[in-house]
Motif scaffolding. Structure first.
Motif, PDB file in Angstrom:
ATOM      1  N   ALA A  62      38.554  37.369  41.911  1.00 29.19           N
ATOM      2  CA  ALA A  62      37.637  38.225  42.506  1.00 29.19           C
ATOM      3  C   ALA A  62      38.168  38.555  43.886  1.00 29.19           C
ATOM      4  O   ALA A  62      37.817  39.593  44.342  1.00 29.19           O
ATOM      5  N   ALA A  63      39.021  37.818  44.584  1.00 31.74           N
ATOM      6  CA  ALA A  63      39.380  38.244  45.907  1.00 31.74           C
ATOM      7  C   ALA A  63      40.421  39.104  45.606  1.00 31.74           C
ATOM      8  O   ALA A  63      40.542  40.246  46.496  1.00 31.74           O
ATOM      9  N   VAL A  64      41.525  39.092  44.827  1.00 34.96           N
ATOM     10  CA  VAL A  64      42.350  40.141  44.602  1.00 34.96           C
ATOM     11  C   VAL A  64      41.963  41.302  44.184  1.00 34.96           C
ATOM     12  O   VAL A  64      42.459  42.541  44.512  1.00 34.96           O
ATOM     13  N   GLN A  65      40.859  41.376  43.038  1.00 34.31           N
ATOM     14  CA  GLN A  65      40.372  42.333  42.832  1.00 34.31           C
ATOM     15  C   GLN A  65      39.665  43.338  43.852  1.00 34.31           C
ATOM     16  O   GLN A  65      39.890  44.546  43.930  1.00 34.31           O
ATOM     17  N   LEU A  66      39.133  42.583  44.901  1.00 38.00           N
ATOM     18  CA  LEU A  66      38.436  43.193  45.941  1.00 38.00           C
ATOM     19  C   LEU A  66      39.378  43.832  46.915  1.00 38.00           C
ATOM     20  O   LEU A  66      39.221  45.163  47.157  1.00 38.00           O
ATOM     21  N   ALA A  67      40.602  43.280  47.232  1.00 36.62           N
ATOM     22  CA  ALA A  67      41.695  43.748  47.991  1.00 36.62           C
ATOM     23  C   ALA A  67      42.283  44.804  47.376  1.00 36.62           C
ATOM     24  O   ALA A  67      42.613  45.781  47.918  1.00 36.62           O
ATOM     25  N   ALA A  68      42.501  44.726  46.045  1.00 35.91           N
ATOM     26  CA  ALA A  68      43.218  45.934  45.250  1.00 35.91           C
ATOM     27  C   ALA A  68      42.627  47.153  45.149  1.00 35.91           C
ATOM     28  O   ALA A  68      42.678  48.174  44.971  1.00 35.91           O
ATOM     29  N   ARG A  69      40.807  46.977  45.409  1.00 35.94           N
ATOM     30  CA  ARG A  69      40.110  48.152  45.624  1.00 35.94           C
ATOM     31  C   ARG A  69      40.571  49.059  46.655  1.00 35.94           C
ATOM     32  O   ARG A  69      40.476  50.302  46.490  1.00 35.94           O
ATOM     33  N   TYR A  70      41.242  48.691  47.547  1.00 34.48           N
ATOM     34  CA  TYR A  70      41.598  49.270  48.895  1.00 34.48           C
ATOM     35  C   TYR A  70      42.940  49.805  48.887  1.00 34.48           C
ATOM     36  O   TYR A  70      43.357  50.522  49.929  1.00 34.48           O
ATOM     37  N   ASP A  71      43.704  48.755  48.205  1.00 38.74           N
ATOM     38  CA  ASP A  71      45.157  49.281  48.558  1.00 38.74           C
ATOM     39  C   ASP A  71      46.066  48.725  47.316  1.00 38.74           C
ATOM     40  O   ASP A  71      45.717  47.410  46.501  1.00 38.74           O
ATOM     41  N   LYS A 128      49.005  47.206  47.519  1.00 43.08           N
ATOM     42  CA  LYS A 128      49.657  46.113  48.265  1.00 43.08           C
ATOM     43  C   LYS A 128      48.825  45.148  48.675  1.00 43.08           C
ATOM     44  O   LYS A 128      47.789  45.301  49.757  1.00 43.08           O
ATOM     45  N   ILE A 129      49.075  43.919  48.378  1.00 43.85           N
ATOM     46  CA  ILE A 129      47.996  42.513  48.435  1.00 43.85           C
ATOM     47  C   ILE A 129      48.967  41.688  49.428  1.00 43.85           C
ATOM     48  O   ILE A 129      49.973  41.104  48.911  1.00 43.85           O
ATOM     49  N   LYS A 136      44.150  39.753  51.404  1.00 42.76           N
ATOM     50  CA  LYS A 136      43.743  41.145  52.339  1.00 42.76           C
ATOM     51  C   LYS A 136      44.435  42.215  51.469  1.00 42.76           C
ATOM     52  O   LYS A 136      45.452  42.090  50.867  1.00 42.76           O
ATOM     53  N   PRO A 137      43.989  43.517  51.515  1.00 44.63           N
ATOM     54  CA  PRO A 137      44.526  44.711  51.501  1.00 44.63           C
ATOM     55  C   PRO A 137      45.490  44.998  52.492  1.00 44.63           C
ATOM     56  O   PRO A 137      45.076  44.523  53.773  1.00 44.63           O
ATOM     57  N   ALA A 138      46.774  45.294  51.973  1.00 56.13           N
ATOM     58  CA  ALA A 138      47.712  45.333  53.393  1.00 56.13           C
ATOM     59  C   ALA A 138      47.403  46.574  54.226  1.00 56.13           C
ATOM     60  O   ALA A 138      47.811  46.591  55.536  1.00 56.13           O
ATOM     61  N   ASN A 139      46.654  47.497  53.621  1.00 57.12           N
ATOM     62  CA  ASN A 139      46.356  48.763  54.618  1.00 57.12           C
ATOM     63  C   ASN A 139      45.039  48.979  54.694  1.00 57.12           C
ATOM     64  O   ASN A 139      44.420  49.804  53.830  1.00 57.12           O
ATOM     65  N   TYR A 174      52.166  41.074  47.349  1.00 57.90           N
ATOM     66  CA  TYR A 174      52.196  41.310  45.709  1.00 57.90           C
ATOM     67  C   TYR A 174      51.817  42.694  45.548  1.00 57.90           C
ATOM     68  O   TYR A 174      50.846  43.224  46.375  1.00 57.90           O
ATOM     69  N   LEU A 175      52.381  43.478  44.631  1.00 52.47           N
ATOM     70  CA  LEU A 175      51.802  44.828  44.366  1.00 52.47           C
ATOM     71  C   LEU A 175      50.686  44.434  43.338  1.00 52.47           C
ATOM     72  O   LEU A 175      50.492  43.610  42.628  1.00 52.47           O
ATOM     73  N   ARG A 176      49.702  45.525  43.356  1.00 49.15           N
ATOM     74  CA  ARG A 176      48.457  45.354  42.188  1.00 49.15           C
ATOM     75  C   ARG A 176      48.906  45.369  40.993  1.00 49.15           C
ATOM     76  O   ARG A 176      48.245  44.548  40.226  1.00 49.15           O
TER      77      ARG A 176
END
Length: 383
Positions: free
Chosen positions: A218-227, A229-230, A197-200, A170-172
């Protein structure tokens, strides 16, 4: 007497894996034989500026200590040091606006870009080195980019018929605008537990194990901090095993190793902080399973058109022994204690010999590339 090969070792970089890169580069530079190689340290600060020469490593190590809140004695002065050396040879620091240090191509015969994560392992540095026509260790632009983007990687693996866990991506923005739709999609297609996970990103940065719906935000927010694309993957009861692959057009696989993480899964803390995870080499697997893992590792390497080196990570389901490809890492951690060199050590190739082999693979690949002409004026061969 043959001239020593001048090896530029690039480390640091504008990535969340900056410190990991410094560790890998330190080990590599210490292992290069001074009788065969002349090492040219090339540090990239988090700001993107370069330091080339003897002060590069101490300066970036000092900055890393400061960033971690524990500056060593003399760290401030080392962090601000200019690249200087006796005779003034091969040591430059770029000026504002410079993309690379002056005379970069003339300073080295080959480069080891020991850069982990975005802005280094993702094809950006590889593209720069291609433009400069400098031989370099590891995957090219395409394989590096694919290896960094886990979504595109999985799509290519699927195209090659490689077995994988079920996943969605998914996209952020989709999560920000329609979280309920994303949640429903995950619930219906993957279920719980799952991994977000963040994709990149590499080194397990930004990864969370989600046991139920309440932990997803919380998990999506963490992954979205880095990319933007999730990636979300189905959680299975598995063993985590890894294989090192080495070569260009005829890659070979090492023995299989197993990770027994100190945490629930092999996250950043388990990899680099607590030191309590266990590496079992060779992994205690039936011969048929180990051979399948090694076979699929080479296929995954070839599926993304990789070269030089890669570590391919797998899941082996505990109940069925089914082998699933997880991901490929085109510039894995490279300290003496990292999985990639330890796998080759167990296969019969020492750390120093492995680095030397990688340098020669880089030079071989560069020579092969020179055979492909870009001159469209050349006559067409008679058919």
């Amino acid at each position: 007497m043959n001239r020593k090969i001048r090896v530029g070792v690039i480390f640091g970089g504008k990535s969340g894996e900056h410190e990991v890169s410094i560790q890998s580069a330190t080990s590599i530079m210490n292992a290069l034989s001074p009788d065969k190689f002349e090492v040219v340290p090339m540090g990239i600060r988090r700001s993107g500026t370069w330091i080339v020469g003897p002060t590069a490593l101490p300066a970036l190590m000092a900055e890393a200590q400061i960033a971690l809140g524990a500056p060593a004695e003399g760290a401030e002065s080392a962090a601000n040091a200019e690249g200087t050396a006796a005779g003034g040879e091969l040591v430059r620091r770029d000026t504002a606006g410079s993309l690379v240090p002056p005379d970069f191509s003339a300073q080295v015969d080959v480069v080891i870009p020991v850069l982990h994560g975005p802005n280094g392992e993702d094809g950006t540095m590889q593209g720069l080195l291609e433009v400069l026509d400098v031989p370099y260790v590891g995957a090219g632009v395409l394989a590096s980019a694919v290896g960094m983007d886990k979504v595109v990687m999985k799509q290519l693996f699927a195209q090659a018929g490689l077995p994988q866990v079920r996943y969605r991506h998914y996209l952020r923005r989709a999560w920000e605008e329609e979280p309920e739709a994303v949640l429903a999609d995950i619930r219906d297609n993957l279920g719980f537990p799952c991994f977000v996970k963040p994709a990149n990103m590499g080194s397990s940065v930004g990864i969370s194990k989600v046991k139920d719906e309440t932990q997803l935000n919380a998990a999506v927010q963490l992954a979205a901090r880095y990319d933007r694309k999730i990636l979300v993957e189905q959680g299975l009861d598995v063993r985590e095993v890894e294989v090192a692959v080495l070569g260009n057009d005829h890659p070979v696989a090492s023995v299989v190793g197993e990770i027994i993480p100190s945490n629930e899964f092999y996250d950043y803390h388990a990899k680099y902080v607590d030191g309590a995870s266990t590496l079992v080499i060779p992994a205690n697997l039936p011969d048929a399973v180990a051979n399948e893992v090694r076979r699929l590792a080479v296929r995954a390497f070839q599926a993304v058109d990789c070269s030089g080196l890669a570590r391919v990570d797998f899941f082996v389901e505990k109940a069925t022994q089914r082998v699933l490809v997880n991901e490929i890492n085109t510039m894995p951690g490279f300290t003496r204690y990292s999985m990639y060199p330890k796998l080759w050590e167990a296969t019969g190739l020492s750390y120093s010999a492995l680095i030397e082999r990688l340098i020669h693979l880089a030079l071989e690949r560069h020579r092969e590339k020179q055979k492909s002409s870009q001159d469209l004026s050349l006559p067409t061969p008679d058919m």
